[in-house]
Design a protein around this motif. Structure first.
Motif, PDB file in Angstrom:
ATOM      1  N   UNK A 128      14.975  58.153  53.696  1.00 50.52           N
ATOM      2  CA  UNK A 128      13.998  58.327  52.612  1.00 50.52           C
ATOM      3  C   UNK A 128      13.786  59.810  52.329  1.00 50.52           C
ATOM      4  N   UNK A 129      13.691  60.622  53.377  1.00 54.78           N
ATOM      5  CA  UNK A 129      13.505  62.062  53.193  1.00 54.78           C
ATOM      6  C   UNK A 129      14.672  62.713  52.487  1.00 54.78           C
ATOM      7  N   UNK A 130      15.886  62.308  52.822  1.00 50.89           N
ATOM      8  CA  UNK A 130      17.081  62.868  52.177  1.00 50.89           C
ATOM      9  C   UNK A 130      17.104  62.522  50.697  1.00 50.89           C
ATOM     10  N   UNK A 131      16.795  61.275  50.373  1.00 51.75           N
ATOM     11  CA  UNK A 131      16.777  60.867  48.964  1.00 51.75           C
ATOM     12  C   UNK A 131      15.675  61.623  48.221  1.00 51.75           C
ATOM     13  N   UNK A 132      14.494  61.744  48.819  1.00 51.07           N
ATOM     14  CA  UNK A 132      13.382  62.456  48.181  1.00 51.07           C
ATOM     15  C   UNK A 132      13.752  63.919  47.935  1.00 51.07           C
ATOM     16  N   UNK A 133      14.371  64.569  48.924  1.00 45.98           N
ATOM     17  CA  UNK A 133      14.779  65.968  48.763  1.00 45.98           C
ATOM     18  C   UNK A 133      15.799  66.122  47.640  1.00 45.98           C
ATOM     19  N   UNK A 134      16.742  65.185  47.549  1.00 46.04           N
ATOM     20  CA  UNK A 134      17.755  65.265  46.502  1.00 46.04           C
ATOM     21  C   UNK A 134      17.122  65.105  45.120  1.00 46.04           C
ATOM     22  N   UNK A 135      16.208  64.158  44.989  1.00 45.41           N
ATOM     23  CA  UNK A 135      15.541  63.932  43.704  1.00 45.41           C
ATOM     24  C   UNK A 135      14.685  65.139  43.337  1.00 45.41           C
TER      25      UNK A 135
END
Length: 56
Positions: free
Chosen positions: A26-33
């Motif tokens: 979830x953190x990786x996706x949030x950072x990418x967005x």
């Protein structure tokens, strides 16, 4: 091993690993967005600054 044993094994051994893995995903996706939004916002600001100077 019966279904109860398998369930207990999953809860005891695999269960504790799920929150950190899920948090990382979830953190990786949030950072990418977030990074994409920041890039888009900066590009829009750069275009807004470039347009008046080109017209002048």
């Amino acid at each position: 091993m019966d279904a109860t044993g398998i369930t207990i094994m999953l809860l005891c051994f695999v269960g504790p690993l799920v929150p950190p893995i899920l948090g990382t995903v979830v953190g990786t996706v949030y950072d990418a967005v977030t990074a994409r939004r920041v890039r888009e916002r900066r590009a829009a600001a750069a275009r807004a600054r470039a347009v008046p100077s080109a017209a002048a």
